[in-house]
Design an enzyme around this catalytic site. Sequence first.
Site, PDB file in Angstrom:
ATOM      1  N   ILE A   1      69.577  54.076  23.333  1.00  0.00           N
ATOM      2  CA  ILE A   1      70.933  54.033  22.753  1.00  0.00           C
ATOM      3  C   ILE A   1      71.026  52.905  21.733  1.00  0.00           C
ATOM      4  O   ILE A   1      71.626  53.017  20.684  1.00  0.00           O
ATOM      5  CB  ILE A   1      71.999  53.788  23.857  1.00  0.00           C
ATOM      6  CG1 ILE A   1      71.805  54.756  25.011  1.00  0.00           C
ATOM      7  CG2 ILE A   1      73.403  53.910  23.291  1.00  0.00           C
ATOM      8  CD1 ILE A   1      71.999  56.195  24.669  1.00  0.00           C
TER       9      ILE A   1
ATOM     10  N   ARG B   1      40.888  30.710  15.836  1.00  0.00           N
ATOM     11  CA  ARG B   1      39.486  30.409  15.537  1.00  0.00           C
ATOM     12  C   ARG B   1      39.122  29.115  16.247  1.00  0.00           C
ATOM     13  O   ARG B   1      39.989  28.332  16.653  1.00  0.00           O
ATOM     14  CB  ARG B   1      39.293  30.231  14.021  1.00  0.00           C
ATOM     15  CG  ARG B   1      39.147  31.515  13.255  1.00  0.00           C
ATOM     16  CD  ARG B   1      39.098  31.285  11.761  1.00  0.00           C
ATOM     17  NE  ARG B   1      37.820  30.686  11.306  1.00  0.00           N
ATOM     18  CZ  ARG B   1      37.590  30.357  10.036  1.00  0.00           C
ATOM     19  NH1 ARG B   1      38.555  30.499   9.142  1.00  0.00           N
ATOM     20  NH2 ARG B   1      36.428  29.850   9.664  1.00  0.00           N
TER      21      ARG B   1
ATOM     22  N   ASN C   1      31.323  24.961   8.637  1.00  0.00           N
ATOM     23  CA  ASN C   1      32.540  25.177   7.846  1.00  0.00           C
ATOM     24  C   ASN C   1      32.647  24.071   6.805  1.00  0.00           C
ATOM     25  O   ASN C   1      32.968  24.308   5.645  1.00  0.00           O
ATOM     26  CB  ASN C   1      33.786  25.139   8.730  1.00  0.00           C
ATOM     27  CG  ASN C   1      33.876  26.324   9.670  1.00  0.00           C
ATOM     28  OD1 ASN C   1      34.429  26.187  10.728  1.00  0.00           O
ATOM     29  ND2 ASN C   1      33.335  27.465   9.303  1.00  0.00           N
TER      30      ASN C   1
ATOM     31  N   GLU D   1      30.526  35.759  16.160  1.00  0.00           N
ATOM     32  CA  GLU D   1      30.885  35.996  14.756  1.00  0.00           C
ATOM     33  C   GLU D   1      29.994  37.071  14.153  1.00  0.00           C
ATOM     34  O   GLU D   1      28.911  37.358  14.664  1.00  0.00           O
ATOM     35  CB  GLU D   1      30.756  34.686  13.971  1.00  0.00           C
ATOM     36  CG  GLU D   1      31.127  34.780  12.493  1.00  0.00           C
ATOM     37  CD  GLU D   1      32.500  35.411  12.236  1.00  0.00           C
ATOM     38  OE1 GLU D   1      33.214  34.887  11.387  1.00  0.00           O
ATOM     39  OE2 GLU D   1      32.868  36.424  12.876  1.00  0.00           O
TER      40      GLU D   1
ATOM     41  N   HIS E   1      36.195  33.836  16.028  1.00  0.00           N
ATOM     42  CA  HIS E   1      35.709  33.525  14.665  1.00  0.00           C
ATOM     43  C   HIS E   1      36.503  34.300  13.614  1.00  0.00           C
ATOM     44  O   HIS E   1      37.194  35.270  13.931  1.00  0.00           O
ATOM     45  CB  HIS E   1      34.230  33.901  14.572  1.00  0.00           C
ATOM     46  CG  HIS E   1      33.369  33.232  15.600  1.00  0.00           C
ATOM     47  ND1 HIS E   1      32.784  32.011  15.403  1.00  0.00           N
ATOM     48  CD2 HIS E   1      33.043  33.606  16.865  1.00  0.00           C
ATOM     49  CE1 HIS E   1      32.103  31.661  16.481  1.00  0.00           C
ATOM     50  NE2 HIS E   1      32.260  32.606  17.390  1.00  0.00           N
TER      51      HIS E   1
END
Length: 696
Positions: A426, A509, A516, A582, A648
Site C-alpha cells: 500500500i 579493501r 600500492n 586479488e 581487493h
Amino acid sequence: MGTSGSKGDVGGAALPGDGGMDGDEGSAGAVMGSWHGGAQLYVSLKMEKARIIGDLVPHVYGSEPIIGSWDPAHALAMERELASMWELSFVVPPDHETLDFKFLLKPKDAATPCIIEEGPTRLLTGGMLEGDVRLANFKLNGNDEVVEFRVFNKADIVSPLELAASWRVYKENFQPSMVRGIPDISINEAPAHATEDGSGSSLELDLEHYVVPTPTAPPTEYAANLAATPASLIQPGALWTNDMLLSDGIQSPRSGPADFQDHSDHNKAMPEAAGAVAAAAVADRLHGSKEDRKLAIVLVGLPARGKTFTAVKLTRYLRWLGHETKHFNVGKYRRLKHGANQSADFFRPDNQEGIEARNEVAALAMEDMIDWMHGGGQVGIFDATNSTSKRRQMLMKMAEGNCKIIFLETICNDRNIIERNVRLKIQQSPDYADQPDYEAGLQDFLERLTNYEKVYEPVEEGSYIKMIDMVKGEGGQLQVNNISGYLPGRIVFFLVNSHLAPRPILLTRHGESLHNVRGRVGGDTVLSEDGELYAKKLANFIEKRLKSEKTATIWTSTLQRTILTATPIVGFPKIQWRALDEINSGVCDGMTYEEIKKIMPEEYESRKKDKLRYRYPRGESYLDVIQRLEPVIIELERQRAPVVVISHQAVLRALYSYFADRPLREVPDMEMPLHTIIEIQMGVTGVEEKRYKLMD
Ligand SMILES: O=P(O)(O)OC[C@H]1O[C@@](CO)(OP(=O)(O)O)[C@@H](O)[C@@H]1O
C-alpha cells in the site's frame, strides 16, 4: 528530583519520581554518582518508517523539558537503527511518573516541515505504552495522504552491573543513552588515555562523521527497464484479438519459432563468461533442445507473497553471472494499458472484462519477452500472479518452440509476513500512489487478495519450483519438479540460499600496501604505515558499528595485506577465502602499469581495449574473477548475520556490482578507493548503500 552533580557535567535532572540515587545532593546538575540498589528499566521505543519521505526523521516530543515541553522545535530525534527502523532508548526507574509524548516527523536540523502524528497523546507508564498503540498515523501534504508506521515498545529490567556494561558499550559506540541531553546513567569512565593508543586510531563517537557521498551512477539497466514503455504497448492495436486470448492464447504471428542464429555480434550479446558458465552455455547450446537455450521463469503466487522481490533478486544474480536476463512485470503493463488505480472489482473472478484485460496484458508481456529472446535475450523473468491453470496453459502455448518455461511459485503461510508485505504494497505500489486514505487502500487490496484467493490454483503442471515459507531464511521448504540443466540448477541453488531478512554487509579493501605505494600490481606485500593505521581505525569502526550485533564474521583473502588489515579486529571469527584473492595478473605480477606498457605493449593495449574479458597471460580476466566469486555471493546471500569482507580492488568491484546491480561492462573501472567502507544494507525493500571514509 534527587540528583547530584559532578564537575563538568551538563545540567539536567533525572526523570521525575526517581527511585532516588546516591551521590551528594548538588544543584540540579547531572545524574552522576553510583546507583542506589534497585534494578532499572531499559526502555526502547521503535518506529518502523517503511517509507522514505524526504529528509523527515522521526522525533519524540512531550511534556518533559528534554523532549521539548510540547514545543515541536525542541523534539528529540530518534536514532536510525536499521534501514527502516528508528529507535529512542533510555533508562528510567520502574516507578517513574507517567511520561506523556507524541511522535512527529521533521528534518533533523530544521523545525519545518513538521508533521505530528494523529490521535491522542501517548502515555508511558512503568516503561510501557498504555493502550493499543502499535501504529503511528501521519497526514502528509496537508491531509491528502496518510502514512502509517508501526510502533514497537520494550522495557527490560536491568541491574546496575548490566547498566555499567551497557553504559560502556554506549559510551564507546554510539551517543551515550540519554534522556536529558546528558548521560542518564554514568559509571566512572575509563581514563581518557585508554582509548588513545597514540597512533591517532581513535574515531569520532558518531560514525556519521565519516560518511561520504555514494558515487552517482546512471540508473541500472533494471531501473531503466522498469521505467521504459514495453515494446508491445508502443505499437497500438497489438496483434492479439480478444478471442485469441480467451481461447487460452495461441502463438502470435510475430512470435513464430525462435530463430537461434548466433547473435554474438549483437551488442547485447552475453559476454563470453569464463569458467563454469561458459562451459555450461556451450553444452546447453550443443546438446540442449533449441527451446532450452531460452528460459522463462514464470512467477506464480497470490499478491503480497514477495514475487516481485524474488524476481528482482533473481534478475540481478543471473545478470551478474553474465546471462542476458530481463524482468517483465505484467502489473506495469496493466497500469500502462488500463490505468494505475483499478479497484478490487477489476480483479473479480466474475468480471469477464477484467479477465480479458488481464489476459491481454499478460499475453502482450509474454509476446515482448519472446521478441526480446529472439533479439538475444536468454532468461526472461515473467512477474505476475499467473494464478490459474488456464492462464499458465496460455503462457505454455505461447512458449512452445520459443523457450522453456519453469514456474516459480511463492507460497507464504506466515500472516505477519503477509501483513508486512501488504503494508509495504500500500505504501509503495503505484496502484495505491494516488490513494490518500491508507485504510481505504488497505481494504481495497485485501478485497483484491480475496478475489485472487477464490480462483487460485497451485502449480501442478510442467517444470516448477515451489518456495514455501522461505522468506525468513529459517526453515520453510523448496519443492522441485522436472528441473534439469545447468542454469535451472543454479537458479534452484540460489533460491535455496537466499532470503529477505535485512542485515548489513561491509565491503572494504585492505589498508594501503607497499605495492600500492609503488604502483605495482598483485604481489603479496605487507601494509604501509598508512595501511597499518587504517587497520586500527577499521577495527575501531567495526567495534562501534557491529557492537549491537549478536554475531558477525570477518572474511579476508589469503594475501597478507588483507589478513594484516583484519588483525586488530577482535571479537569476531575471521575466515580466509582463496576466492577473495586479488585478480591474478599472471606474468605481469609485481609490475607497474608503465612497465607493462613498455615491456608488453600489446598486452597493455589488449587490456585497455576490453578490460572485462582481457585475461593476463597465465593470469585472470575480470570475468574469471566474477566466476570464482559466485560461491561468495551465494554465501553472502545465505548469511543472516553481518559480514565484513576485507578484499581487493578488482574483487570488490565485482562483488559491489552484484549488490548495486551494475552492468558487467562497468565493473573493471568502478571507483573502489582505499580506506573506505561500503555498507550494503540488504532487506525487503531492496539494497541500500552507505560509504564511510576513515582516512585519506
Ligand atoms: O584491474 P585493475 O584496475 O588493474 O585493478 C586491479 C589491481 O588493483 C590492485 C592495486 O593496484 O589491487 P589491490 O591493491 O586492492 O590488491 C592490484 O593488486 C590489482 O592488480
